[in-house]
Motif scaffolding. Structure first.
Motif, PDB file in Angstrom:
ATOM      1  N   PRO A   1       0.822  -1.218   0.000  1.00  0.00           N
ATOM      2  CA  PRO A   1       0.000   0.000   0.000  1.00  0.00           C
ATOM      3  C   PRO A   1       0.859   1.272   0.000  1.00  0.00           C
ATOM      4  O   PRO A   1       2.090   1.193   0.024  1.00  0.00           O
ATOM      5  CB  PRO A   1      -0.802  -0.126   1.300  1.00  0.00           C
ATOM      6  CG  PRO A   1       0.057  -0.957   2.195  1.00  0.00           C
ATOM      7  CD  PRO A   1       0.789  -1.917   1.303  1.00  0.00           C
TER       8      PRO A   1
ATOM      9  N   ALA B   1       3.068   4.263   0.827  1.00  0.00           N
ATOM     10  CA  ALA B   1       4.087   4.543   1.838  1.00  0.00           C
ATOM     11  C   ALA B   1       4.459   3.323   2.689  1.00  0.00           C
ATOM     12  O   ALA B   1       4.807   3.448   3.856  1.00  0.00           O
ATOM     13  CB  ALA B   1       3.649   5.706   2.743  1.00  0.00           C
TER      14      ALA B   1
ATOM     15  N   LYS C   1       8.055   0.616  -0.309  1.00  0.00           N
ATOM     16  CA  LYS C   1       8.445  -0.123  -1.513  1.00  0.00           C
ATOM     17  C   LYS C   1       9.602   0.535  -2.263  1.00  0.00           C
ATOM     18  O   LYS C   1      10.540  -0.139  -2.682  1.00  0.00           O
ATOM     19  CB  LYS C   1       7.260  -0.211  -2.495  1.00  0.00           C
ATOM     20  CG  LYS C   1       6.016  -0.842  -1.948  1.00  0.00           C
ATOM     21  CD  LYS C   1       4.868  -0.752  -2.948  1.00  0.00           C
ATOM     22  CE  LYS C   1       4.484   0.653  -3.339  1.00  0.00           C
ATOM     23  NZ  LYS C   1       3.905   1.489  -2.292  1.00  0.00           N
TER      24      LYS C   1
ATOM     25  N   ASP D   1      10.396   1.571 -10.609  1.00  0.00           N
ATOM     26  CA  ASP D   1       9.311   2.035  -9.736  1.00  0.00           C
ATOM     27  C   ASP D   1       8.112   2.370 -10.630  1.00  0.00           C
ATOM     28  O   ASP D   1       8.055   3.427 -11.250  1.00  0.00           O
ATOM     29  CB  ASP D   1       9.791   3.279  -8.976  1.00  0.00           C
ATOM     30  CG  ASP D   1       8.708   3.880  -8.101  1.00  0.00           C
ATOM     31  OD1 ASP D   1       7.585   3.330  -8.058  1.00  0.00           O
ATOM     32  OD2 ASP D   1       8.984   4.901  -7.447  1.00  0.00           O
ATOM     33  N   THR D   2       7.140   1.442 -10.688  1.00  0.00           N
ATOM     34  CA  THR D   2       6.035   1.621 -11.635  1.00  0.00           C
ATOM     35  C   THR D   2       5.081   2.743 -11.223  1.00  0.00           C
ATOM     36  O   THR D   2       4.339   3.257 -12.052  1.00  0.00           O
ATOM     37  CB  THR D   2       5.233   0.313 -11.801  1.00  0.00           C
ATOM     38  OG1 THR D   2       4.696  -0.061 -10.522  1.00  0.00           O
ATOM     39  CG2 THR D   2       6.100  -0.804 -12.346  1.00  0.00           C
ATOM     40  N   GLY D   3       5.124   3.139  -9.943  1.00  0.00           N
ATOM     41  CA  GLY D   3       4.302   4.275  -9.514  1.00  0.00           C
ATOM     42  C   GLY D   3       4.641   5.530 -10.316  1.00  0.00           C
ATOM     43  O   GLY D   3       3.771   6.349 -10.610  1.00  0.00           O
TER      44      GLY D   3
ATOM     45  N   TYR E   1       2.449   5.709 -13.500  1.00  0.00           N
ATOM     46  CA  TYR E   1       1.059   6.158 -13.315  1.00  0.00           C
ATOM     47  C   TYR E   1       1.022   7.634 -12.937  1.00  0.00           C
ATOM     48  O   TYR E   1       0.117   8.381 -13.336  1.00  0.00           O
ATOM     49  CB  TYR E   1       0.361   5.283 -12.259  1.00  0.00           C
ATOM     50  CG  TYR E   1       0.158   3.877 -12.769  1.00  0.00           C
ATOM     51  CD1 TYR E   1      -0.901   3.580 -13.631  1.00  0.00           C
ATOM     52  CD2 TYR E   1       1.049   2.857 -12.451  1.00  0.00           C
ATOM     53  CE1 TYR E   1      -1.059   2.299 -14.145  1.00  0.00           C
ATOM     54  CE2 TYR E   1       0.896   1.576 -12.962  1.00  0.00           C
ATOM     55  CZ  TYR E   1      -0.156   1.302 -13.804  1.00  0.00           C
ATOM     56  OH  TYR E   1      -0.311   0.040 -14.326  1.00  0.00           O
TER      57      TYR E   1
ATOM     58  N   ARG F   1       5.362  14.314  -7.915  1.00  0.00           N
ATOM     59  CA  ARG F   1       4.914  14.224  -6.512  1.00  0.00           C
ATOM     60  C   ARG F   1       4.202  15.493  -6.050  1.00  0.00           C
ATOM     61  O   ARG F   1       4.154  15.791  -4.858  1.00  0.00           O
ATOM     62  CB  ARG F   1       6.099  13.862  -5.600  1.00  0.00           C
ATOM     63  CG  ARG F   1       6.594  12.457  -5.918  1.00  0.00           C
ATOM     64  CD  ARG F   1       7.359  11.778  -4.805  1.00  0.00           C
ATOM     65  NE  ARG F   1       7.415  10.333  -5.065  1.00  0.00           N
ATOM     66  CZ  ARG F   1       6.667   9.430  -4.451  1.00  0.00           C
ATOM     67  NH1 ARG F   1       5.824   9.773  -3.518  1.00  0.00           N
ATOM     68  NH2 ARG F   1       6.768   8.156  -4.765  1.00  0.00           N
TER      69      ARG F   1
ATOM     70  N   VAL G   1      -3.889  10.510  -8.899  1.00  0.00           N
ATOM     71  CA  VAL G   1      -3.212   9.368  -9.529  1.00  0.00           C
ATOM     72  C   VAL G   1      -3.991   8.062  -9.405  1.00  0.00           C
ATOM     73  O   VAL G   1      -4.051   7.275 -10.366  1.00  0.00           O
ATOM     74  CB  VAL G   1      -1.754   9.228  -9.002  1.00  0.00           C
ATOM     75  CG1 VAL G   1      -1.698   8.999  -7.505  1.00  0.00           C
ATOM     76  CG2 VAL G   1      -1.002   8.137  -9.731  1.00  0.00           C
TER      77      VAL G   1
ATOM     78  N   ALA H   1      -5.086   5.578 -12.357  1.00  0.00           N
ATOM     79  CA  ALA H   1      -4.556   4.217 -12.359  1.00  0.00           C
ATOM     80  C   ALA H   1      -5.647   3.150 -12.324  1.00  0.00           C
ATOM     81  O   ALA H   1      -5.370   1.973 -12.538  1.00  0.00           O
ATOM     82  CB  ALA H   1      -3.604   4.022 -11.173  1.00  0.00           C
TER      83      ALA H   1
ATOM     84  N   ARG I   1      -3.988   0.977 -17.527  1.00  0.00           N
ATOM     85  CA  ARG I   1      -3.212  -0.128 -16.959  1.00  0.00           C
ATOM     86  C   ARG I   1      -2.661  -1.039 -18.060  1.00  0.00           C
ATOM     87  O   ARG I   1      -1.513  -1.451 -18.014  1.00  0.00           O
ATOM     88  CB  ARG I   1      -4.061  -0.947 -15.976  1.00  0.00           C
ATOM     89  CG  ARG I   1      -4.624  -0.129 -14.817  1.00  0.00           C
ATOM     90  CD  ARG I   1      -4.964  -0.996 -13.628  1.00  0.00           C
ATOM     91  NE  ARG I   1      -3.750  -1.505 -13.004  1.00  0.00           N
ATOM     92  CZ  ARG I   1      -2.992  -0.797 -12.166  1.00  0.00           C
ATOM     93  NH1 ARG I   1      -3.311   0.435 -11.851  1.00  0.00           N
ATOM     94  NH2 ARG I   1      -1.890  -1.324 -11.645  1.00  0.00           N
TER      95      ARG I   1
ATOM     96  N   ARG J   1     -10.542  -1.150  -6.762  1.00  0.00           N
ATOM     97  CA  ARG J   1     -10.771  -1.045  -8.209  1.00  0.00           C
ATOM     98  C   ARG J   1     -10.982  -2.432  -8.823  1.00  0.00           C
ATOM     99  O   ARG J   1     -10.545  -3.442  -8.267  1.00  0.00           O
ATOM    100  CB  ARG J   1      -9.598  -0.320  -8.872  1.00  0.00           C
ATOM    101  CG  ARG J   1      -8.322  -1.119  -8.894  1.00  0.00           C
ATOM    102  CD  ARG J   1      -7.162  -0.328  -9.472  1.00  0.00           C
ATOM    103  NE  ARG J   1      -5.944  -1.086  -9.392  1.00  0.00           N
ATOM    104  CZ  ARG J   1      -4.745  -0.594  -9.104  1.00  0.00           C
ATOM    105  NH1 ARG J   1      -4.591   0.692  -8.890  1.00  0.00           N
ATOM    106  NH2 ARG J   1      -3.693  -1.376  -9.066  1.00  0.00           N
TER     107      ARG J   1
END
Ligand code: CDP
Length: 219
Positions: free
Chosen positions: A12, A14, A17, A34-36, A39, A91, A99, A103, A109, A183
């Protein structure tokens, strides 16, 4: 036992990761993805181009026409979207607020997952996100990092250097966790064969060691 050549870390908001994935990759000499960031880049471009966050088709077509690359420079990982470095925009509070809504769009996706799978083709990769073990890299060695909401709020507040309030940070964590877990398309969940690492009482070094042991290596 040797570590898997492909390592997936999910968890989840924070949960650590990024810091853990980066340090693990460095330690074992793998590429870190880092796939975040991807997105977040889609979200930034949508906001900049005036694509409505409720316009799934518009978002999907934006994602389908944006080639993402993540390169490592002396300033850390940089996200290139169609060759443009958009890292400093990833950020902001605006991106942070939208985001998870971007996403959750299936077409977004699909476009990101194809690119992520391509990035992992050569192996020796640590990839972090929400659906890496469950969807993107099903054959990876899988870890799910978790921490209490209180601890995750503390971590994000420490990173914000007074720019954000505790209530604001908590609200964003709650909102994104809820959207990411509820989701329809690849919700955040623990993959059946993932090892769960609880990180409340550990620092980054400690988590990296725990992850290496969980994956069958020597800390
Ligand atoms: O670092 P933090 O945990 O705040 O978030 P992030 O990893 O940068 O991801 C930002 C957002 O992108 C998440 O809240 C998810 O909505 C989305 N995301 C996703 O859906 N799937 C991924 N593989 C990675 C991120």
């Amino acid at each position: 036992m040797l570590l898997p050549k492909i390592i997936a870390i999910d968890g989840p908001v924070a949960s650590g990761k990024t810091a853990v994935g980066r340090q693990l990759a460095h330690r074992v000499g793998y590429r870190f993805v880092d796939t975040g960031m991807m997105y977040r880049a889609c979200t930034y471009l949508a906001l900049r181009q005036g694509v409505d966050i409720g316009d799934s088709e518009g978002l999907a077509s934006l994602a389908a026409t944006t080639a993402m690359d993540i390169v490592v420079t002396s300033q850390g990982e940089r996200l290139l979207a169609n060759g443009e470095d958009v890292t400093i925009h990833l950020r902001t509070p605006q991106v942070q607020a939208c985001v998870s809504d971007v996403a959750k769009v299936q077409g977004v996706r699909v476009a990101m997952v194809v690119q992520q799978q391509h990035m992992a083709e050569a192996g020796e990769v640590v990839m972090v996100g929400r659906d890496i073990g469950t969807k993107v890299l099903p054959n990876a060695g899988k870890v799910y990092l978790d921490a209490s909401v209180e601890e995750r709020v503390r971590r994000r507040l420490a990173e914000a250097f007074g720019r954000e309030t505790e209530a604001g940070v908590r609200a964003n964590i709650d909102l994104r966790d809820r959207i990411d877990m509820e989701r329809e398309e690849s919700p955040l969940r623990v993959a059946d064969d993932a090892v769960v690492v609880e990180t409340d009482a550990l620092d980054v070094e400690g988590v990296v060691s725990a992850v290496i042991v969980a994956l069958g290596g020597k800390a």
